[in-house]
Scaffold this motif. Structure first.
Motif, PDB file in Angstrom:
ATOM      1  N   VAL A  18      51.919  75.735 -31.754  1.00 54.67           N
ATOM      2  CA  VAL A  18      51.169  74.517 -32.076  1.00 54.67           C
ATOM      3  C   VAL A  18      52.116  73.327 -32.178  1.00 54.67           C
ATOM      4  O   VAL A  18      51.874  72.263 -31.590  1.00 54.67           O
ATOM      5  N   PHE A  19      53.215  73.495 -32.894  1.00 53.55           N
ATOM      6  CA  PHE A  19      54.156  72.391 -33.063  1.00 53.55           C
ATOM      7  C   PHE A  19      54.839  72.016 -31.755  1.00 53.55           C
ATOM      8  O   PHE A  19      55.077  70.839 -31.488  1.00 53.55           O
ATOM      9  N   SER A  21      53.498  72.221 -28.892  1.00 56.21           N
ATOM     10  CA  SER A  21      52.467  71.576 -28.078  1.00 56.21           C
ATOM     11  C   SER A  21      52.193  70.135 -28.490  1.00 56.21           C
ATOM     12  O   SER A  21      51.583  69.377 -27.740  1.00 56.21           O
ATOM     13  N   LEU A  22      52.625  69.755 -29.676  1.00 54.29           N
ATOM     14  CA  LEU A  22      52.374  68.392 -30.151  1.00 54.29           C
ATOM     15  C   LEU A  22      53.048  67.333 -29.282  1.00 54.29           C
ATOM     16  O   LEU A  22      52.625  66.177 -29.272  1.00 54.29           O
ATOM     17  N   ASN A  23      54.077  67.709 -28.547  1.00 51.18           N
ATOM     18  CA  ASN A  23      54.714  66.750 -27.659  1.00 51.18           C
ATOM     19  C   ASN A  23      53.728  66.246 -26.602  1.00 51.18           C
ATOM     20  O   ASN A  23      53.762  65.087 -26.224  1.00 51.18           O
ATOM     21  N   ASN A  24      52.853  67.114 -26.140  1.00 53.71           N
ATOM     22  CA  ASN A  24      51.846  66.686 -25.171  1.00 53.71           C
ATOM     23  C   ASN A  24      50.863  65.702 -25.791  1.00 53.71           C
ATOM     24  O   ASN A  24      50.338  64.836 -25.105  1.00 53.71           O
ATOM     25  N   VAL A  25      50.631  65.845 -27.084  1.00 54.14           N
ATOM     26  CA  VAL A  25      49.784  64.877 -27.787  1.00 54.14           C
ATOM     27  C   VAL A  25      50.453  63.504 -27.756  1.00 54.14           C
ATOM     28  O   VAL A  25      49.791  62.481 -27.575  1.00 54.14           O
ATOM     29  N   LEU A  26      51.777  63.481 -27.922  1.00 55.21           N
ATOM     30  CA  LEU A  26      52.506  62.212 -27.870  1.00 55.21           C
ATOM     31  C   LEU A  26      52.319  61.502 -26.544  1.00 55.21           C
ATOM     32  O   LEU A  26      52.149  60.282 -26.504  1.00 55.21           O
ATOM     33  N   TYR A  29      48.767  60.148 -26.455  1.00 50.81           N
ATOM     34  CA  TYR A  29      48.633  59.077 -27.441  1.00 50.81           C
ATOM     35  C   TYR A  29      49.334  57.813 -26.969  1.00 50.81           C
ATOM     36  O   TYR A  29      48.785  56.718 -27.057  1.00 50.81           O
ATOM     37  N   ALA A  87      62.415  65.010 -29.399  1.00 52.43           N
ATOM     38  CA  ALA A  87      61.789  64.306 -30.519  1.00 52.43           C
ATOM     39  C   ALA A  87      62.643  63.128 -30.979  1.00 52.43           C
ATOM     40  O   ALA A  87      62.124  62.039 -31.255  1.00 52.43           O
ATOM     41  N   PRO A 144      49.914  73.606 -24.728  1.00 46.95           N
ATOM     42  CA  PRO A 144      50.324  72.263 -24.312  1.00 46.95           C
ATOM     43  C   PRO A 144      49.280  71.569 -23.431  1.00 46.95           C
ATOM     44  O   PRO A 144      49.054  70.365 -23.557  1.00 46.95           O
ATOM     45  N   SER A 147      46.477  70.406 -25.587  1.00 44.01           N
ATOM     46  CA  SER A 147      46.897  69.244 -26.379  1.00 44.01           C
ATOM     47  C   SER A 147      46.872  67.994 -25.532  1.00 44.01           C
ATOM     48  O   SER A 147      46.652  66.920 -25.997  1.00 44.01           O
TER      49      SER A 147
END
Length: 147
Positions: A18-19, A21-26, A29, A87, A144, A147
């Protein structure tokens, strides 16, 4: 004891997936926010339409270049550390964009953010595949994209 260890491992792998995959959210966004922010940027910095197009598009171009560099970087320093580097680079880009007094400085921030996103987008699925047990590898590596 063995059953508890398996559960703990599953939770750990799920959380890491999950963490990562958060890069794809970035990426999503950053692209989405820019569509609304460009109106105010144009007004504040007095930039032309061509500069707007370059400012919006440079993130995708730099993400591509970051993705190309991400593989070599991860071979050199490892997947986990490459995601950490991604990051840091992204956050540096975000900080530069936040404080940007001119178009040129804003571009530097977008370039940094793009490289950071490219690193992360490239490495996250590989990292997830490497830490996942065989049974859940397919579903976890799809995080990913979701996300």
């Amino acid at each position: 004891h063995q059953l508890e260890r398996r559960r703990t491992t599953r939770r750990y792998v799920f959380a890491c997936s999950v963490f990562a995959s958060l890069n794809n959210v970035l990426l999503g966004y950053d692209v989405g926010v820019m569509s609304g922010a460009i109106l105010f940027i144009q007004e504040d910095l007095k930039i032309t339409e061509v500069q707007q197009e370059i400012l919006v598009g440079i993130l995708s171009v730099m993400s591509l270049l970051g993705s190309l560099g991400g593989g070599r970087t991860s071979d050199a320093i490892g997947r986990k550390w490459t995601m950490g580097l991604a990051a840091i680079v992204f956050q540096a880009g975000a900080a530069v964009m936040t404080l940007a007094p001119s178009f040129e400085v804003l571009m530097i921030g977008r370039i940094l953010a793009g490289v950071g996103i490219g690193f992360g987008v490239m490495i996250a699925p590989v990292y997830i595949a490497e830490i996942s047990p065989t049974v859940s590898r397919g579903s976890l590596t799809s995080f990913p994209e979701i996300s």
